[in-house]
Design an enzyme around this catalytic site. Structure first.
Site, short mmCIF file in Angstrom:
data_model
loop_
_atom_site.label_atom_id
_atom_site.label_comp_id
_atom_site.label_asym_id
_atom_site.label_seq_id
_atom_site.Cartn_x
_atom_site.Cartn_y
_atom_site.Cartn_z
N GLY A 1 -8.96 -18.65 -5.65
CA GLY A 1 -9.50 -17.43 -5.23
C GLY A 1 -9.85 -17.11 -3.56
N ARG B 1 -15.95 -2.76 -1.09
CA ARG B 1 -15.14 -2.07 -1.57
C ARG B 1 -13.81 -3.01 -1.76
NH1 ARG B 1 -13.51 -1.49 4.04
NH2 ARG B 1 -11.27 -1.64 3.58
N ASP C 1 0.49 -1.09 0.46
CA ASP C 1 0.10 0.22 -0.10
C ASP C 1 0.89 1.45 -0.37
OD1 ASP C 1 -2.65 -0.90 -0.40
OD2 ASP C 1 -2.83 -1.59 1.99
N THR D 1 -10.81 -14.58 0.62
CA THR D 1 -11.37 -12.97 0.78
C THR D 1 -10.50 -13.11 2.12
OG1 THR D 1 -13.08 -11.45 1.17
CG2 THR D 1 -13.05 -13.84 1.91
N ASP E 1 -6.96 -4.74 -3.59
CA ASP E 1 -6.00 -3.17 -3.57
C ASP E 1 -5.43 -2.60 -4.68
OD1 ASP E 1 -7.41 -4.84 -1.68
OD2 ASP E 1 -7.53 -3.14 -0.28
#
Length: 373
Positions: free
Chosen positions: A206, A220, A87, A208, A148
């Protein structure tokens, strides 16, 4: 409506400069922001809000406050305080890169380039991806990518433009391609995260981290995809990114409830107590405006997306904002980590940032700090 909402936000942010001092807001508890010492992934959003306010008002108080946050980000970089994650773009695009874009401050530009180099270190050539979390070789996190990260790629694309070094662009584009292939499902929904074998790059599956289930669509995360692929298109002009942003935007808008503000996950059972995520709708409102700016005027979907922006932003202002209230936050009913029990259902600093960015885009065509102007 937009002007009134912006003026109210500006007044709150001005008051918060003294309230917050040298600390950074994160999420709220009992109506007040929890603060930290610039050691979380969210701290760039406060800096970005200050730069937006300075550009909107010309008030030197905002520029000085924003510049102080950049110095704090410089100290954070020098000490490498909690920077072992992907990030870096959220942190430095909205702080030092914003300073460069607004003030043409060369020290801000240099700090941002250093941040881009730091993000490059997370590239794992064996697997062909940017590792989201944890150090290299981490057994749990070594093979993880997260949707993200699409919002961190503009830092690399920008660095490539600034330096002429193609490596930044190539790695950012490869990460966008991998995200498009493995995080975006065939029905245009998305995984939050995807795992690969860190030694071979073989896809595993995949999952979460913050969504309802591994197979659900965390709103989101879908929002990051809408905005992130639109930004990837801006930098590359690759039409597949524009189409992917459109597909994800359609999926998002078609599944909104009557008031046009998202719940926290599109697959979560809806009851009276189901959490909203106003921050997801704020991100999409800003992202849709980026997307619309790249669409031909005769594109049949343009009107649909424009209406989506208006409906979502009208609802956010009328039903979720704190206009005329004596509060620290701008937007109510955001969700942080519902699945992990960390969801105060109140202000989220990223929700406040994207809400303000979307408002300013609507009011005067302003932009965030994801790219040069």
């Amino acid at each position: 409506m937009w002007n009134k909402a912006i003026e109210d936000a500006v007044d709150k942010i001005r008051t918060n400069i003294n309230r917050f001092g040298t600390r950074f807001p994160h999420v709220s508890e009992d109506g007040a922001y929890l603060m930290n010492d610039n050691d979380d992934w969210t701290n760039g959003f406060w800096s970005g809000m200050l730069w937006l306010c300075y550009e909107y008002t010309g008030d030197e108080e905002f520029r000085l406050a924003a510049s102080r946050t950049v110095e704090d980000f410089r100290r954070r970089f020098e000490k490498k305080t909690v920077l072992d994650h992907h990030d870096i773009g959220f942190l430095y695009s909205l702080s030092s890169k914003a300073q460069w874009i607004v003030d043409k401050d060369e020290s801000g530009r240099q700090l941002t380039l250093q941040a881009a180099d730091h993000l490059l270190k997370r590239w794992r050539p064996e697997g062909g991806y940017i590792q989201a979390w944890g150090p290299e070789g981490d057994e749990k996190e070594g093979g993880r990518i997260i949707i993200d990260c699409l919002m961190n790629l503009p830092l690399l694309f920008w660095a490539g433009q600034q330096t002429g070094d193609p490596e930044y662009y190539q790695i950012a584009a490869m990460q966008a391609d991998k995200s498009r292939r493995y995080l975006v499902r065939g029905d245009d929904s998305s995984y939050h995260t995807f795992f690969f074998d860190p030694k071979t790059g073989e896809p595993i599956g995949g999952a979460t981290h913050q969504g309802y289930t591994n197979g659900s669509t965390w709103t989101r995360g879908q929002a990051w995809g809408v905005y992130g692929f639109a930004l990837a298109y801006r930098y590359t002009q690759n039409p597949v990114y524009l189409e992917t942003s459109k597909r994800m935007a359609r999926y998002f808008l078609e599944r909104l409830p009557e008031d046009y503000v998202a719940y926290w996950d599109f697959n979560a059972p809806v009851t009276d107590g189901t959490s909203r995520d106003s921050s997801a709708s704020a991100i999409v409102a800003a992202g849709l405006q980026e997307l619309i700016g790249h669409m031909d005027k005769d594109d049949q979907e343009r009107t649909y997306f424009e209406q989506g922006v208006m409906k979502s932003m009208t609802s956010l202002v009328q039903n979720y904002s704190t206009i005329s209230e004596n509060t620290e936050g701008l937007l109510k009913h955001g969700s942080y980590h519902v699945r992990g029990g960390l969801s105060p259902d109140d202000y989220m600093i990223w929700g406040d940032y994207f809400y303000l960015e979307a408002l300013i885009r609507l009011e005067n065509g302003g932009r965030g700090y994801w790219y040069e102007r």
